[in-house]
Design an enzyme around this catalytic site. Structure first.
Site, short mmCIF file in Angstrom:
data_model
loop_
_atom_site.label_atom_id
_atom_site.label_comp_id
_atom_site.label_asym_id
_atom_site.label_seq_id
_atom_site.Cartn_x
_atom_site.Cartn_y
_atom_site.Cartn_z
N ARG A 60 -7.99 -12.33 5.61
CA ARG A 60 -8.86 -12.16 4.45
C ARG A 60 -8.67 -13.27 3.40
NH1 ARG A 60 -8.76 -5.52 3.73
NH2 ARG A 60 -10.29 -5.16 5.40
N SER B 96 0.82 -1.23 0.00
CA SER B 96 0.00 0.00 0.00
C SER B 96 0.85 1.27 0.00
CB SER B 96 -0.95 0.02 1.20
OG SER B 96 -1.82 -1.07 1.19
N GLU C 208 -7.12 -3.24 -0.74
CA GLU C 208 -8.54 -3.16 -0.39
C GLU C 208 -9.43 -3.69 -1.51
OE1 GLU C 208 -6.54 -0.59 -0.72
OE2 GLU C 208 -6.26 0.41 1.23
#
EC number: 2.5.1.19
Length: 436
Positions: free
Chosen positions: A349, A198, A318
Site C-alpha cells: 500500500r 492493529s 485501514e
C-alpha cells in the site's frame, strides 16, 4: 459504468449527506467463526455482503457447518465432517479467512487444503503455521510458510503455551485466540518482536470471545501495549449477535467532509464500539474536523481547511490511504507512521499510493514505517489512470483525491467489492448530496 473503470466524481462544493454503511468485515468474520465453534446454533444480524465474508461462509460450509442466509442475516449451525474427509478452502485475498480458519480446520477430522489469489501467497502466515505446529497441529506447506498449505485435522488440538512474532499482522494472534476455547488445554499466546499493529482488532477478538462465554486474560510484559493472551478451554455460545457498521469503510466518507468543508453523518455509529472509533475520530479532529453526536448518528464536519499532522496510525492502518489522500490536499505537510506492515496487505500500500499520487504531481515519499506527504497542486494527466492493484483501499483513496482533482479515472474499481460492493454508488450519492 464500466465495472472495471470509474470516473471519480469531483465535489462542486461542501458535501452534505447522511449514510448507512454495511456491516464490519472484521466483526462479521469473527462472529461467523465463533458461531461455527458454538455449542448451539447462532443468528448473526447485519452480516457484511461482500467477497471477504462470502469466502468465510463458503469456508465454514466446506468445514461442515450449515449457513442459511436471509438478506443480511445468517443462521449458523455447527456441523461435523466425516473422519478422513478431504476438503478445500479458497481464501481469495482475505487475511481473516487465511488466518482465522486454519485453527478451526485443525479441530475437524479432515485434511483441509488452503489456497487463494496469487497475492495471498505473498501475505504473512508463516508465524501462525509455526505456532499451530507448536500447539500440536500437523501442517504440510513444503517449508514455504505460506499458501498453499494443508491442515491435517485430527478432531482436537492439544493447545498450551506458544510464542510468535505477530508484528506482520494482528490477525496472527486473533487466529489462535478465536479457536482456543476448543483446544484441550486452551492457549497461552505471547508476542515477541516489534510492536503488534492493529491492537484494537485483538481487543475486538477478546471482547467477542468473552461475550460468547470464553474466559480470556490479556497482559503486558512492559506495562504498555498488551503482548500476552490466555484463553481457557471451555464452551462457546455466540447466540444472537448484531454486527456494527464498518467504521474503517466510513473513513473515506468522513474524509470527504474534511476535504470539502462539508458535513457527513454516519447512521447507527456505535456508542461503545468494538472497533477503534476513538482513534479514527481523533486523527480527523486533528486534521481540522469537528465531531458531534445526535439521535441520527455521528456527524463529522470540515472547517474548509485540512491541517497537516503527524500521526501514528498503528491502531487504525485501514485509514492510512484515505487520510493520505486528504493530506495530499492539505494546507501543510503530514507524516503517518506505524503502518510499515501494510506493505504486505492486499498490495504494497505504501509503494502504491506513492506511485499514484506522485504521478499526479504530488510529493509523497516512503518512511521506514509510513509516509511523508507534502501537498502540491495535483492534476489528472491525460492518458493516465489511477491503478488500484486489486486493493479495495486504493479505490477509496482515489475517491477522496477525486473530490479535489477532477478527471481521475480509476482502474479495476470492482476490487472494492472485497469489503464494500456498493461503494461507488454510495460515493456518487454522497457527492450529489443524497441521503441513504
Amino acid at each position: 459504468m464500466d465495472s472495471g473503470r470509474w470516473l471519480a466524481p469531483s465535489a462542486l462544493g461542501p458535501v452534505r449527506a447522511t449514510l448507512r454503511l454495511p456491516g464490519s468485515k472484521s466483526i462479521t468474520n469473527r462472529a461467523l467463526i465463533l458461531a461455527a465453534l458454538s455449542d448451539s446454533p447462532s443468528l448473526v444480524h447485519g452480516v457484511l455482503k461482500a467477497r471477504d465474508s462470502s469466502l468465510a461462509i463458503a469456508a465454514l460450509r466446506a468445514l461442515g457447518c450449515t449457513v442459511e442466509e436471509n438478506g443480511a442475516d445468517a443462521a449458523i449451525t455447527p456441523g461435523a465432517l466425516p473422519l478422513g474427509s478431504a476438503v478445500s478452502v479458497d481464501v481469495g485475498n482475505s487475511g481473516t479467512v487465511m488466518r482465522f480458519l486454519p485453527a478451526v480446520a485443525a479441530l475437524t477430522p479432515a485434511a483441509v487444503a488452503f489456497d487463494g489469489d496469487p497475492r495471498a501467497r505473498e501475505r504473512p502466515v508463516g508465524a501462525l503455521l509455526s505456532a499451530l505446529r507448536t500447539l500440536g497441529v500437523s501442517i504440510d506447506d513444503d517449508g514455504r510458510g505460506a499458501l498453499p498449505f494443508t491442515v491435517h485435522g485430527t478432531g482436537s488440538v492439544p493447545g498450551g503455551p506458544v510464542t510468535l512474532d505477530a508484528s506482520g499482522s494482528s490477525q496472527l494472534v486473533s487466529g489462535l485466540l478465536l479457536a482456543a476455547p476448543r483446544f484441550t488445554n486452551g492457549v497461552e499466546v505471547r508476542h515477541s518482536g516489534p510492536p503488534v499493529p492493529s491492537l484494537p482488532h485483538i481487543e475486538m477478538t477478546v471482547r467477542m470471545l468473552r461475550d460468547a462465554g470464553a474466559s480470556v486474560e490479556a497482559g503486558s510484559s512492559d506495562g504498555d501495549r498488551p503482548d500476552f493472551w490466555r484463553v481457557a478451554p471451555g464452551p462457546v455460545n455466540l447466540g444472537e449477535f448484531t454486527v456494527e457498521p464498518d467504521l474503517s469503510n466510513a473513513g473515506p466518507f468522513l474524509a470527504a467532509a474534511l476535504v470539502t468543508g462539508g458535513s457527513v453523518t454516519i447512521r447507527d455509529w456505535p456508542e461503545n464500539s468494538l472497533q477503534a472509533a476513538d482513534a479514527i475520530l481523533d486523527v480527523l479532529t486533528r486534521m481540522g474536523a469537528t465531531v458531534t453526536r445526535s439521535a441520527t448518528g455521528l456527524t463529522v464536519t470540515g472547517s474548509g481547511t485540512v491541517n497537516g499532522v503527524e500521526a501514528d496510525l498503528r491502531d487504525i492502518p485501514e485509514m492510512c490511504l484515505p487520510l493520505t489522500s486528504a493530506a495530499a490536499l492539505a494546507a501543510g505537510p503530514s507524516a503517518f507512521t506505524g503502518v510499515g506492515h501494510t506493505r504486505a496487505q492486499e498490495t504494497d500500500r505504501l509503494a502504491a499510493i506513492v506511485k499514484e499520487i506522485n504521478a499526479m504531481g504530488g510529493e509523497v515519499s516512503e518512511l521506514p514505517d509510513g509516509l511523508s506527504i507534502r501537498p502540491r497542486p495535483l492534476h489528472a494527466p491525460a492518458g493516465h489512470a489511477f491503478e488500484t492493484y486489486d486493493d479495495h483501499r486504493m479505490v477509496m483513496a482515489a475517491a477522496v483525491l477525486g473530490l479535489g482533482v477532477p478527471g481521475i479515472e480509476v482502474l479495476n474499481v470492482a476490487t472494492v467489492g472485497k469489503t464494500f460492493p456498493g461503494f461507488t454508488e454510495a460515493w456518487e450519492s454522497l457527492v450529489r448530496g443524497d441521503d441513504s
